[in-house]
Structures are given as C-alpha cells and as structure tokens.
Design a protein around this motif. Structure first.
Motif, PDB file in Angstrom:
ATOM      1  N   THR A  96      -6.811  -2.173  -1.588  1.00 59.98           N
ATOM      2  CA  THR A  96      -7.106  -1.232  -0.595  1.00 59.98           C
ATOM      3  C   THR A  96      -7.180   0.217  -1.122  1.00 59.98           C
ATOM      4  O   THR A  96      -6.740   0.636  -1.980  1.00 59.98           O
ATOM      5  CB  THR A  96      -5.887  -1.006   0.288  1.00 59.98           C
ATOM      6  OG1 THR A  96      -5.312  -2.352   0.643  1.00 59.98           O
ATOM      7  CG2 THR A  96      -5.889  -0.181   1.571  1.00 59.98           C
ATOM      8  N   LEU A  97      -8.307   0.689  -0.513  1.00 57.00           N
ATOM      9  CA  LEU A  97      -8.775   2.419  -0.642  1.00 57.00           C
ATOM     10  C   LEU A  97      -9.177   2.755   0.627  1.00 57.00           C
ATOM     11  O   LEU A  97     -10.599   2.985   0.943  1.00 57.00           O
ATOM     12  CB  LEU A  97      -9.742   2.483  -1.846  1.00 57.00           C
ATOM     13  CG  LEU A  97      -9.886   3.879  -2.147  1.00 57.00           C
ATOM     14  CD1 LEU A  97      -8.791   4.585  -2.810  1.00 57.00           C
ATOM     15  CD2 LEU A  97     -11.085   3.950  -3.245  1.00 57.00           C
ATOM     16  N   ASP A  98      -8.398   3.166   1.464  1.00 62.78           N
ATOM     17  CA  ASP A  98      -8.830   3.379   2.848  1.00 62.78           C
ATOM     18  C   ASP A  98      -8.331   4.907   3.220  1.00 62.78           C
ATOM     19  O   ASP A  98      -7.195   5.195   2.728  1.00 62.78           O
ATOM     20  CB  ASP A  98      -8.310   2.522   4.014  1.00 62.78           C
ATOM     21  CG  ASP A  98      -8.681   0.992   3.795  1.00 62.78           C
ATOM     22  OD1 ASP A  98      -9.363   0.916   2.821  1.00 62.78           O
ATOM     23  OD2 ASP A  98      -8.034   0.297   4.484  1.00 62.78           O
ATOM     24  N   GLY A  99      -9.090   5.730   3.853  1.00 65.02           N
ATOM     25  CA  GLY A  99      -8.589   7.041   4.222  1.00 65.02           C
ATOM     26  C   GLY A  99      -9.524   7.888   4.804  1.00 65.02           C
ATOM     27  O   GLY A  99     -10.453   7.314   5.648  1.00 65.02           O
ATOM     28  N   GLN A 100      -9.372   9.040   5.130  1.00 63.32           N
ATOM     29  CA  GLN A 100      -9.963   9.824   5.928  1.00 63.32           C
ATOM     30  C   GLN A 100      -9.606  11.317   5.985  1.00 63.32           C
ATOM     31  O   GLN A 100      -8.995  11.697   5.284  1.00 63.32           O
ATOM     32  CB  GLN A 100      -9.769   9.811   7.553  1.00 63.32           C
ATOM     33  CG  GLN A 100      -8.562   9.946   8.051  1.00 63.32           C
ATOM     34  CD  GLN A 100      -8.302   9.899   9.607  1.00 63.32           C
ATOM     35  OE1 GLN A 100      -8.813   8.729  10.042  1.00 63.32           O
ATOM     36  NE2 GLN A 100      -7.798  10.700  10.366  1.00 63.32           N
ATOM     37  N   SER A 141       0.778  -1.048  -0.187  1.00 61.52           N
ATOM     38  CA  SER A 141      -0.070  -0.119   0.130  1.00 61.52           C
ATOM     39  C   SER A 141       0.978   1.363   0.039  1.00 61.52           C
ATOM     40  O   SER A 141       1.995   1.315   0.564  1.00 61.52           O
ATOM     41  CB  SER A 141      -0.700   0.108   1.160  1.00 61.52           C
ATOM     42  OG  SER A 141      -1.786  -1.082   1.318  1.00 61.52           O
ATOM     43  N   GLU A 142       0.449   2.369  -0.666  1.00 64.20           N
ATOM     44  CA  GLU A 142       0.777   3.589  -0.709  1.00 64.20           C
ATOM     45  C   GLU A 142       0.223   4.631   0.438  1.00 64.20           C
ATOM     46  O   GLU A 142      -1.143   4.393   0.192  1.00 64.20           O
ATOM     47  CB  GLU A 142       1.053   4.193  -2.239  1.00 64.20           C
ATOM     48  CG  GLU A 142       1.858   3.474  -2.878  1.00 64.20           C
ATOM     49  CD  GLU A 142       3.340   3.609  -2.780  1.00 64.20           C
ATOM     50  OE1 GLU A 142       3.769   4.334  -2.091  1.00 64.20           O
ATOM     51  OE2 GLU A 142       4.097   2.718  -3.136  1.00 64.20           O
ATOM     52  N   HIS A 143       0.758   5.289   1.262  1.00 59.24           N
ATOM     53  CA  HIS A 143       0.284   6.095   2.007  1.00 59.24           C
ATOM     54  C   HIS A 143       0.611   7.505   1.625  1.00 59.24           C
ATOM     55  O   HIS A 143       1.701   7.735   1.269  1.00 59.24           O
ATOM     56  CB  HIS A 143       0.654   5.989   3.396  1.00 59.24           C
ATOM     57  CG  HIS A 143       0.430   4.584   4.060  1.00 59.24           C
ATOM     58  ND1 HIS A 143      -0.609   4.109   4.863  1.00 59.24           N
ATOM     59  CD2 HIS A 143       1.136   3.356   4.002  1.00 59.24           C
ATOM     60  CE1 HIS A 143      -0.417   2.643   5.263  1.00 59.24           C
ATOM     61  NE2 HIS A 143       0.656   2.290   4.407  1.00 59.24           N
ATOM     62  N   ALA A 144      -0.232   8.338   1.782  1.00 55.21           N
ATOM     63  CA  ALA A 144      -0.211   9.790   1.358  1.00 55.21           C
ATOM     64  C   ALA A 144      -0.968  10.620   2.181  1.00 55.21           C
ATOM     65  O   ALA A 144      -1.899  10.459   2.442  1.00 55.21           O
ATOM     66  CB  ALA A 144      -0.206  10.164  -0.033  1.00 55.21           C
ATOM     67  N   THR A 145      -0.585  12.015   2.548  1.00 58.36           N
ATOM     68  CA  THR A 145      -1.408  13.024   3.169  1.00 58.36           C
ATOM     69  C   THR A 145      -1.438  14.138   2.290  1.00 58.36           C
ATOM     70  O   THR A 145      -0.216  14.538   1.759  1.00 58.36           O
ATOM     71  CB  THR A 145      -1.017  13.398   4.451  1.00 58.36           C
ATOM     72  OG1 THR A 145      -1.050  11.991   5.297  1.00 58.36           O
ATOM     73  CG2 THR A 145      -1.710  14.176   5.071  1.00 58.36           C
ATOM     74  N   SER A 185      -0.308   8.323  -9.376  1.00 57.80           N
ATOM     75  CA  SER A 185      -1.789   8.510  -9.591  1.00 57.80           C
ATOM     76  C   SER A 185      -2.460   9.026  -8.098  1.00 57.80           C
ATOM     77  O   SER A 185      -3.443   9.584  -8.216  1.00 57.80           O
ATOM     78  CB  SER A 185      -2.082   7.052  -9.799  1.00 57.80           C
ATOM     79  OG  SER A 185      -1.681   6.829 -11.211  1.00 57.80           O
ATOM     80  N   GLN A 186      -1.662   8.256  -7.002  1.00 59.20           N
ATOM     81  CA  GLN A 186      -2.316   8.784  -5.905  1.00 59.20           C
ATOM     82  C   GLN A 186      -2.358  10.258  -5.542  1.00 59.20           C
ATOM     83  O   GLN A 186      -3.324  10.580  -4.815  1.00 59.20           O
ATOM     84  CB  GLN A 186      -1.541   8.011  -4.752  1.00 59.20           C
ATOM     85  CG  GLN A 186      -2.150   8.106  -3.224  1.00 59.20           C
ATOM     86  CD  GLN A 186      -1.270   7.405  -2.323  1.00 59.20           C
ATOM     87  OE1 GLN A 186      -0.287   7.045  -2.370  1.00 59.20           O
ATOM     88  NE2 GLN A 186      -2.117   7.065  -1.262  1.00 59.20           N
ATOM     89  N   GLY A 187      -1.161  11.015  -5.704  1.00 55.31           N
ATOM     90  CA  GLY A 187      -1.140  12.229  -5.770  1.00 55.31           C
ATOM     91  C   GLY A 187      -2.328  12.951  -6.485  1.00 55.31           C
ATOM     92  O   GLY A 187      -2.739  13.971  -5.989  1.00 55.31           O
ATOM     93  N   TYR A 212      -6.416  15.318   4.456  1.00 55.87           N
ATOM     94  CA  TYR A 212      -6.744  14.054   3.662  1.00 55.87           C
ATOM     95  C   TYR A 212      -5.656  12.927   3.519  1.00 55.87           C
ATOM     96  O   TYR A 212      -4.644  13.282   3.024  1.00 55.87           O
ATOM     97  CB  TYR A 212      -7.097  14.462   2.193  1.00 55.87           C
ATOM     98  CG  TYR A 212      -7.789  13.565   1.431  1.00 55.87           C
ATOM     99  CD1 TYR A 212      -8.212  12.173   1.723  1.00 55.87           C
ATOM    100  CD2 TYR A 212      -7.906  13.830  -0.047  1.00 55.87           C
ATOM    101  CE1 TYR A 212      -8.721  11.265   0.792  1.00 55.87           C
ATOM    102  CE2 TYR A 212      -8.308  12.583  -1.001  1.00 55.87           C
ATOM    103  CZ  TYR A 212      -8.613  11.436  -0.656  1.00 55.87           C
ATOM    104  OH  TYR A 212      -9.171  10.706  -1.518  1.00 55.87           O
ATOM    105  N   LYS A 213      -5.839  12.173   4.287  1.00 60.65           N
ATOM    106  CA  LYS A 213      -5.121  10.663   4.275  1.00 60.65           C
ATOM    107  C   LYS A 213      -5.521   9.634   3.513  1.00 60.65           C
ATOM    108  O   LYS A 213      -6.845   9.320   3.486  1.00 60.65           O
ATOM    109  CB  LYS A 213      -4.906  10.255   5.824  1.00 60.65           C
ATOM    110  CG  LYS A 213      -4.369  11.255   6.546  1.00 60.65           C
ATOM    111  CD  LYS A 213      -4.087  10.799   7.951  1.00 60.65           C
ATOM    112  CE  LYS A 213      -3.504  12.119   8.759  1.00 60.65           C
ATOM    113  NZ  LYS A 213      -3.355  11.414  10.255  1.00 60.65           N
TER     114      LYS A 213
END
Length: 166
Positions: free
Chosen positions: A109-113, A22-26, A145-147, A127-128
C-alpha cells in the motif's frame, strides 16, 4: 488486517513486528505561494527528479481527459536500495490530488493525498499517507520511515515552490 506479532528476545524489550498492517499518518505545512502554483508543481511529474531528493526516474504512463497524469511509474532510493512503484492518480476537486498504489516491489500500500487550502498569500498543505511494506518491520521503524518520507516530501515541495523554480 493481520494482527501484530510479538517477538521477544533474551534481555530485549518486547517488540511489535507489523505484518499486513497499514500505517496512516498526516503532516501539514504552510507554503508561501498560491494553491495554483503548488498544484502546478505537484502535477509536473516529469520534473520531480529535479527537486525530490530520492526520486531517480519518473514516467507518466497515462493521462486523463484534462491532460493530467492518471498513472505514473517511479523509481526511487529506499532503505538502501532502488525501488519501483506505479501510482494511479485521482483529482476529486481542485484542492485535492490523490493516489493509490497499483504496483510496487516492496510496498503493498502507498495511498495518499495532498489537500491544498488557500490562506491569503500562502497555502496550507495537508499530506495524508497510508503505507504498508511487504517485508515485516518493527512498528516503530515503519512509523519513523513514514514520518521521514512525509517530512522530506513537504520540505522538498516547499523549497521548490518558494524558490520560484517551478
């Protein structure tokens, strides 16, 4: 988590193909509007296709005891094709809207908040997002892509709230 696989080619730089990671980003922004107005826009799932550019269809599948969406199915444009996914929502506080992927055709996975923090007449929005696709892609492609997803989501939210169309 699986380890990255290194792939090399003649004359090509070594490239990391990320499988099962998984890639995590904020990403953060400030929106000229109060947290309640932003929260109202974020909870009005039926109207998402009006302002979220890549969303084609949204269906609320269930609600909690307060009438908030607890499960939502989305159909969106992604990577040149249509994708469908279902998210389960949780509301741990008035400031946080969180979700986890229940089912997705191209995502594991497509989890966030979203976290909304009032600041005078404006609101800071954090935004996480954690994403993992089922298909193997170079790490830099996944991160780019996530960015783009996160930047577009915050831009669209900001435009919607600040336009007064909410």
């Amino acid at each position: 988590m699986a380890a990255p696989v290194r792939v090399t080619g003649r004359g090509a730089a070594e490239e990391e193909i990320v499988r099962g990671m998984s890639e995590h980003a904020t990403e953060k922004t400030t929106i000229a509007g109060d947290a309640a107005a932003i929260r109202a826009v974020l909870l009005d799932f039926a109207r998402y296709p009006e302002w979220v550019r890549d969303l084609k269809e949204v269906e609320v599948l269930g609600t909690d005891e307060q009438g908030r969406a607890s499960a939502v199915r989305f159909r969106a444009a992604a990577m040149g094709r249509s994708t469908s996914y279902t998210l389960e929502y949780d509301y741990p506080s008035d400031e946080v809207i969180a979700w986890t992927l229940v089912e997705g055709d191209i995502m594991r996975t497509l989890d966030g908040q979203y976290t909304l923090t009032p600041s005078g007449p404006s609101t800071h929005v954090d935004y996480k997002l954690e994403i993992d696709l089922k298909l193997p892609l170079p790490g830099f492609v996944k991160r780019r892509s996530q960015g783009r997803i996160m930047h577009a989501a915050l831009r669209d939210l900001k435009d919607r709230v600040e336009s007064g169309a909410a």
